[in-house]
Design a protein around this motif. Structure first.
Motif, PDB file in Angstrom:
ATOM      1  N   GLN A  65       0.825  -1.213   0.000  1.00 17.10           N
ATOM      2  CA  GLN A  65       0.000   0.000   0.000  1.00 17.10           C
ATOM      3  C   GLN A  65       0.853   1.255   0.000  1.00 17.10           C
ATOM      4  OE1 GLN A  65      -2.825  -1.018   3.362  1.00 17.10           O
ATOM      5  NE2 GLN A  65      -4.311  -0.456   1.789  1.00 17.10           N
ATOM      6  N   ALA A  66       2.121   1.104  -0.414  1.00 15.82           N
ATOM      7  CA  ALA A  66       3.064   2.215  -0.543  1.00 15.82           C
ATOM      8  C   ALA A  66       3.419   2.840   0.804  1.00 15.82           C
ATOM      9  CB  ALA A  66       2.529   3.291  -1.495  1.00 15.82           C
ATOM     10  N   ARG A  67       3.382   2.062   1.866  1.00 19.79           N
ATOM     11  CA  ARG A  67       3.859   2.518   3.164  1.00 19.79           C
ATOM     12  C   ARG A  67       5.338   2.170   3.293  1.00 19.79           C
ATOM     13  NH1 ARG A  67      -1.326   0.315   4.663  1.00 19.79           N
ATOM     14  NH2 ARG A  67      -2.709   1.952   5.418  1.00 19.79           N
ATOM     15  N   PRO A  68       6.147   3.069   3.880  1.00 19.67           N
ATOM     16  CA  PRO A  68       7.587   2.795   3.987  1.00 19.67           C
ATOM     17  C   PRO A  68       7.878   1.657   4.950  1.00 19.67           C
ATOM     18  CG  PRO A  68       7.006   4.846   5.108  1.00 19.67           C
ATOM     19  CD  PRO A  68       5.786   4.418   4.364  1.00 19.67           C
ATOM     20  N   VAL A  69       8.835   0.812   4.564  1.00 19.49           N
ATOM     21  CA  VAL A  69       9.283  -0.309   5.401  1.00 19.49           C
ATOM     22  C   VAL A  69      10.805  -0.365   5.342  1.00 19.49           C
ATOM     23  CG1 VAL A  69       7.173  -1.677   5.128  1.00 19.49           C
ATOM     24  CG2 VAL A  69       9.021  -1.913   3.458  1.00 19.49           C
ATOM     25  N   ASP A 242       5.198 -21.561 -27.811  1.00 18.07           N
ATOM     26  CA  ASP A 242       6.456 -21.466 -27.062  1.00 18.07           C
ATOM     27  C   ASP A 242       6.588 -20.174 -26.263  1.00 18.07           C
ATOM     28  OD1 ASP A 242       7.212 -23.919 -28.076  1.00 18.07           O
ATOM     29  OD2 ASP A 242       8.276 -23.052 -29.789  1.00 18.07           O
ATOM     30  N   ILE A 243       5.510 -19.397 -26.201  1.00 20.54           N
ATOM     31  CA  ILE A 243       5.539 -18.101 -25.510  1.00 20.54           C
ATOM     32  C   ILE A 243       4.473 -18.104 -24.422  1.00 20.54           C
ATOM     33  CG2 ILE A 243       5.308 -15.601 -25.736  1.00 20.54           C
ATOM     34  CD1 ILE A 243       7.742 -16.707 -27.194  1.00 20.54           C
ATOM     35  N   GLU A 244       4.831 -17.606 -23.248  1.00 23.84           N
ATOM     36  CA  GLU A 244       3.864 -17.430 -22.165  1.00 23.84           C
ATOM     37  C   GLU A 244       3.692 -15.943 -21.892  1.00 23.84           C
ATOM     38  OE1 GLU A 244       3.076 -18.610 -17.465  1.00 23.84           O
ATOM     39  OE2 GLU A 244       4.789 -19.443 -18.547  1.00 23.84           O
ATOM     40  N   VAL A 245       2.441 -15.481 -21.876  1.00 24.53           N
ATOM     41  CA  VAL A 245       2.119 -14.071 -21.621  1.00 24.53           C
ATOM     42  C   VAL A 245       1.394 -13.986 -20.285  1.00 24.53           C
ATOM     43  CG1 VAL A 245       0.894 -12.026 -22.432  1.00 24.53           C
ATOM     44  CG2 VAL A 245       2.006 -13.553 -24.081  1.00 24.53           C
ATOM     45  N   THR A 246       1.900 -13.133 -19.391  1.00 25.12           N
ATOM     46  CA  THR A 246       1.318 -12.972 -18.064  1.00 25.12           C
ATOM     47  C   THR A 246       0.950 -11.515 -17.852  1.00 25.12           C
ATOM     48  OG1 THR A 246       2.745 -14.751 -17.239  1.00 25.12           O
ATOM     49  CG2 THR A 246       1.696 -13.335 -15.592  1.00 25.12           C
ATOM     50  N   HIS A 247      -0.263 -11.280 -17.324  1.00 22.89           N
ATOM     51  CA  HIS A 247      -0.754  -9.933 -17.042  1.00 22.89           C
ATOM     52  C   HIS A 247      -0.795  -9.696 -15.534  1.00 22.89           C
ATOM     53  CE1 HIS A 247      -2.456  -9.040 -21.150  1.00 22.89           C
ATOM     54  NE2 HIS A 247      -2.313 -10.352 -21.218  1.00 22.89           N
ATOM     55  N   GLY A 248      -0.613  -8.437 -15.126  1.00 23.93           N
ATOM     56  CA  GLY A 248      -0.744  -8.061 -13.727  1.00 23.93           C
ATOM     57  C   GLY A 248      -1.174  -6.620 -13.608  1.00 23.93           C
ATOM     58  N   PRO A 249      -1.968  -6.272 -12.588  1.00 24.81           N
ATOM     59  CA  PRO A 249      -2.414  -4.881 -12.424  1.00 24.81           C
ATOM     60  C   PRO A 249      -1.246  -3.952 -12.143  1.00 24.81           C
ATOM     61  CG  PRO A 249      -2.926  -6.162 -10.467  1.00 24.81           C
ATOM     62  CD  PRO A 249      -2.435  -7.137 -11.490  1.00 24.81           C
ATOM     63  N   GLY A 250      -1.325  -2.735 -12.694  1.00 27.63           N
ATOM     64  CA  GLY A 250      -0.243  -1.770 -12.525  1.00 27.63           C
ATOM     65  C   GLY A 250      -0.715  -0.490 -11.883  1.00 27.63           C
ATOM     66  N   SER A 251       0.245   0.347 -11.493  1.00 30.23           N
ATOM     67  CA  SER A 251      -0.071   1.625 -10.851  1.00 30.23           C
ATOM     68  C   SER A 251       0.505   2.812 -11.609  1.00 30.23           C
ATOM     69  CB  SER A 251       0.469   1.631  -9.417  1.00 30.23           C
ATOM     70  OG  SER A 251       1.873   1.426  -9.401  1.00 30.23           O
ATOM     71  N   LEU A 299      -2.779   8.981  -7.794  1.00 32.95           N
ATOM     72  CA  LEU A 299      -2.637   7.830  -6.897  1.00 32.95           C
ATOM     73  C   LEU A 299      -3.802   6.872  -7.092  1.00 32.95           C
ATOM     74  CD1 LEU A 299      -1.531   9.516  -3.545  1.00 32.95           C
ATOM     75  CD2 LEU A 299      -0.083   8.506  -5.319  1.00 32.95           C
ATOM     76  N   PRO A 300      -3.561   5.572  -7.189  1.00 29.24           N
ATOM     77  CA  PRO A 300      -4.658   4.607  -7.282  1.00 29.24           C
ATOM     78  C   PRO A 300      -5.511   4.626  -6.007  1.00 29.24           C
ATOM     79  CG  PRO A 300      -2.559   3.583  -7.856  1.00 29.24           C
ATOM     80  CD  PRO A 300      -2.238   4.917  -7.270  1.00 29.24           C
ATOM     81  N   ALA A 301      -6.746   4.178  -6.137  1.00 31.54           N
ATOM     82  CA  ALA A 301      -7.678   4.195  -5.013  1.00 31.54           C
ATOM     83  C   ALA A 301      -7.188   3.361  -3.844  1.00 31.54           C
ATOM     84  CB  ALA A 301      -9.053   3.717  -5.469  1.00 31.54           C
ATOM     85  N   ASP A 302      -6.399   2.292  -4.103  1.00 31.59           N
ATOM     86  CA  ASP A 302      -5.946   1.431  -3.019  1.00 31.59           C
ATOM     87  C   ASP A 302      -4.665   1.917  -2.352  1.00 31.59           C
ATOM     88  OD1 ASP A 302      -4.291   0.895  -5.144  1.00 31.59           O
ATOM     89  OD2 ASP A 302      -4.611  -1.268  -5.159  1.00 31.59           O
ATOM     90  N   HIS A 303      -4.116   3.046  -2.807  1.00 29.76           N
ATOM     91  CA  HIS A 303      -2.994   3.670  -2.119  1.00 29.76           C
ATOM     92  C   HIS A 303      -3.503   4.228  -0.787  1.00 29.76           C
ATOM     93  CE1 HIS A 303       0.124   6.684  -1.243  1.00 29.76           C
ATOM     94  NE2 HIS A 303       0.906   6.061  -2.109  1.00 29.76           N
ATOM     95  N   TRP A 304      -2.632   4.283   0.228  1.00 32.24           N
ATOM     96  CA  TRP A 304      -3.090   4.735   1.545  1.00 32.24           C
ATOM     97  C   TRP A 304      -3.593   6.187   1.514  1.00 32.24           C
ATOM     98  CZ3 TRP A 304      -0.829   8.936   3.862  1.00 32.24           C
ATOM     99  CH2 TRP A 304       0.478   9.285   3.468  1.00 32.24           C
ATOM    100  N   ALA A 305      -3.171   6.974   0.532  1.00 34.36           N
ATOM    101  CA  ALA A 305      -3.668   8.343   0.386  1.00 34.36           C
ATOM    102  C   ALA A 305      -4.540   8.510  -0.855  1.00 34.36           C
ATOM    103  CB  ALA A 305      -2.498   9.329   0.329  1.00 34.36           C
ATOM    104  N   GLY A 306      -4.985   7.408  -1.449  1.00 36.64           N
ATOM    105  CA  GLY A 306      -5.835   7.476  -2.632  1.00 36.64           C
ATOM    106  C   GLY A 306      -7.251   7.934  -2.299  1.00 36.64           C
ATOM    107  N   ILE A 394       5.264   5.847  -8.598  1.00 37.23           N
ATOM    108  CA  ILE A 394       5.015   6.828  -7.548  1.00 37.23           C
ATOM    109  C   ILE A 394       4.573   6.109  -6.268  1.00 37.23           C
ATOM    110  CG2 ILE A 394       3.596   8.787  -6.843  1.00 37.23           C
ATOM    111  CD1 ILE A 394       5.728   9.359  -9.020  1.00 37.23           C
ATOM    112  N   LYS A 395       5.219   6.436  -5.154  1.00 44.10           N
ATOM    113  CA  LYS A 395       4.900   5.803  -3.885  1.00 44.10           C
ATOM    114  C   LYS A 395       4.386   6.792  -2.836  1.00 44.10           C
ATOM    115  CE  LYS A 395       6.263   1.485  -4.729  1.00 44.10           C
ATOM    116  NZ  LYS A 395       6.847   1.610  -6.062  1.00 44.10           N
ATOM    117  N   THR A 396       4.984   7.973  -2.757  1.00 42.43           N
ATOM    118  CA  THR A 396       4.641   8.906  -1.681  1.00 42.43           C
ATOM    119  C   THR A 396       3.895  10.121  -2.231  1.00 42.43           C
ATOM    120  OG1 THR A 396       6.800   9.974  -1.884  1.00 42.43           O
ATOM    121  CG2 THR A 396       6.597   8.206  -0.270  1.00 42.43           C
ATOM    122  N   PRO A 397       2.919  10.643  -1.465  1.00 43.02           N
ATOM    123  CA  PRO A 397       2.110  11.764  -1.969  1.00 43.02           C
ATOM    124  C   PRO A 397       2.828  13.104  -1.996  1.00 43.02           C
ATOM    125  CG  PRO A 397       1.372  11.122   0.223  1.00 43.02           C
ATOM    126  CD  PRO A 397       2.383  10.101  -0.203  1.00 43.02           C
TER     127      PRO A 397
END
Length: 495
Positions: A65-69, A242-251, A299-306, A394-397
């Motif tokens: 959720q883009a919180r610092p660790v 012979d090719i594998e295509v993989t999708h994933g959500p992005g920000s 910022l995406p809605a699921d960001h802590w400041a979205g 982008i991680k921080t507001p």
């Protein structure tokens, strides 16, 4: 069109099959854009940032959720303006064998903050008034004012103090302590790294044309591709055994930016007309292959400041025409705009579709495409009316001050459109004074609401990430921000 393209690809593949190179142990990664700078203090392009993440380690990283660790170090907040960082017991060594110490951390940040520094990352770090070394593993940061976001600013890759003093050209000869070390840059567009854990070599190859990248993947000249492929090529790859295509959500946030310092885009009615003329759903479906989701804010809605309550401007050609009429434009006096983009084929195709969508409401838009260096130079200098870009990773507001505060005009920041809105400034400043992340989040949600009202950007979408790999490539995982951390585990079998 798709059938024709598919046929051409098949013919070309057959013609080139005899030239296919024999497999070897090197994993080759095809890039749409070459890395521009391998010094993390100065890199701004996405490719450089992603590769630098492999070469260097940083004090702080982020969770989902883009919180610092903690990364290299843990920290304590001793007072609102005093932070103590301690390097973890298992400290890494730089790739020249020297042990990373707190002095290297201090030297890295001092070099960014020193007078005359041209680091684009200096702005959020200027609240640091003093860095004090306590011992080889401990250092203190003193701030000019409280800022709960501060740990999230310490994400610059750490360089060796001795190398900084010797003015080593890290941008071309990187020396970090990350999981990969630099092997060579034998020619432009060909970068070689080695994974420390097992000696696996990775080669990054710049191949600007997406069709050529796909052909090289099919021929075995590259082993994997990530992003920057049009929908029809992805569909074609998904059909290959012979090719594998993989999708994933992005920000990564795609947008259209305006110059607010000159007419006609200084007129809010013009900006709103452009926003309502764009049919983002059609572009996402037919050009991006549904590999994106609509965006209403940076910022995406699921960001802590979205701000999940926001909705993007709707496609409304009638409203767009009405706004243009109110602004004084009609068939006899049409609105003329110039739109700048890069020469990346996918970006040019998107721009061409937007050009047609704007023409449908009476906006005459010229397209200008440039190589990345010229294009980005024009944007930073304010030489544009309309342009398209994306904010990546982008991680921080604090991005809102950097990109939208009236005090952040280039070179002090990235307010490239010259927005000067008192409400935006006031809300950003109120957010920065928030004593907790929760208080800051509430103000940053209001900032995003106000930005959607004044429209320095038309928010477009968050692009998904897609990776295409050859048979025998295993273990690569997509990251939401598009980084290349999947190379930490990827394996090549059957060579």
């Amino acid at each position: 069109m798709f059938r024709v393209l598919t046929g051409l690809l098949l013919v070309l593949c057959l013609q080139l099959a005899a030239c296919t190179q024999p497999p070897d142990s090197v994993i080759r990664f095809g890039l749409a854009s070459a890395p521009a700078n391998l010094d993390p203090r100065y890199a701004t392009d996405a490719t450089s940032a992603r590769i630098n993440r492999l070469l260097y380690q940083r004090l702080v990283d982020f969770d989902g959720q883009a919180r610092p660790v903690p990364a290299l170090a843990d920290w304590q907040q001793l007072t609102p303006t005093h932070y103590r960082f301690r390097l973890k017991p298992q400290r890494p060594r730089f790739h020249d064998g020297s042990l990373l110490t707190a002095a290297d951390v201090a030297a890295t940040y001092h070099s960014i903050l020193e007078s005359g520094s041209t680091s684009p990352h200096a702005t959020p770090l200027r609240l640091i008034t003093r860095i004090e070394l306590l011992d080889d593993t401990t250092l203190d940061f003193y701030l000019a004012r409280p800022d709960p976001l501060f740990p999230g600013y310490l994400v610059i890759g750490i360089l060796p103090a001795a190398g900084i003093a010797a003015e080593i050209p890290f941008h071309q000869q990187p020396l970090g302590s990350g999981p990969f070390r630099f092997l060579g840059w034998p020619e432009p567009g060909r970068l070689q790294l080695q994974r420390l854990g097992d000696g696996q070599q990775i080669e990054f190859l710049h191949i600007g044309d997406p069709t050529v990248r796909v052909l090289k993947l099919l021929r075995g000249e590259v082993d994997l591709l990530q992003n920057d492929l049009p929908a029809e090529l992805l569909t074609y790859l998904e059909e290959q055994p012979d090719i594998e295509v993989t999708h994933g959500p992005g920000s990564n946030f795609a947008y259209i930016g305006f110059n607010l310092a000159s007419s006609p885009t200084a007129d809010i009615r013009v900006r709103r007309a452009v926003a309502h003329a764009i049919d983002r759903d059609a572009i996402m479906q037919y050009i991006l292959g549904r590999a994106a989701r609509p965006a209403a804010a940076l910022l995406p809605a699921d960001h802590w400041a979205g701000n999940p309550a926001l909705q993007p401007p709707g496609h409304d050609p009638l409203q767009a025409r009405q706004l243009l009429q109110e602004a004084g434009y009609d068939a006899a006096h049409p609105l003329h705009l110039n739109y700048k983009t890069s020469t990346d084929p996918v970006r040019v195709r998107i721009a061409t579709v937007i050009q047609q969508q704007l023409a449908d409401v009476g906006i005459d838009m010229d397209l200008s495409s440039y190589d990345w260096g010229s294009f980005f130079g024009d944007i930073k200098a304010g030489r544009f009316e309309v342009y398209s870009l994306a904010w990546v990773g982008i991680k921080t507001p604090d991005i809102f001050r950097y990109a939208f505060h009236s005090a952040s005009l280039p070179p002090e920041g990235a307010n490239r459109g010259r927005l000067a809105d008192a409400a935006v400034d006031r809300l950003i400043e109120a957010a920065e004074q928030g004593a907790t992340l929760q208080q800051q989040a509430e103000y940053y949600r209001q900032v995003q609401t106000q930005l959607l009202e004044v429209l320095p950007y038309v928010p477009l979408w968050y692009e998904d990430h897609v990776v295409a790999t050859r048979q025998g490539i295993h273990g690569y995982r997509l990251a939401p921000d598009g980084n290349y951390d999947g190379l930490l585990q990827v394996q090549k079998q059957g060579w």
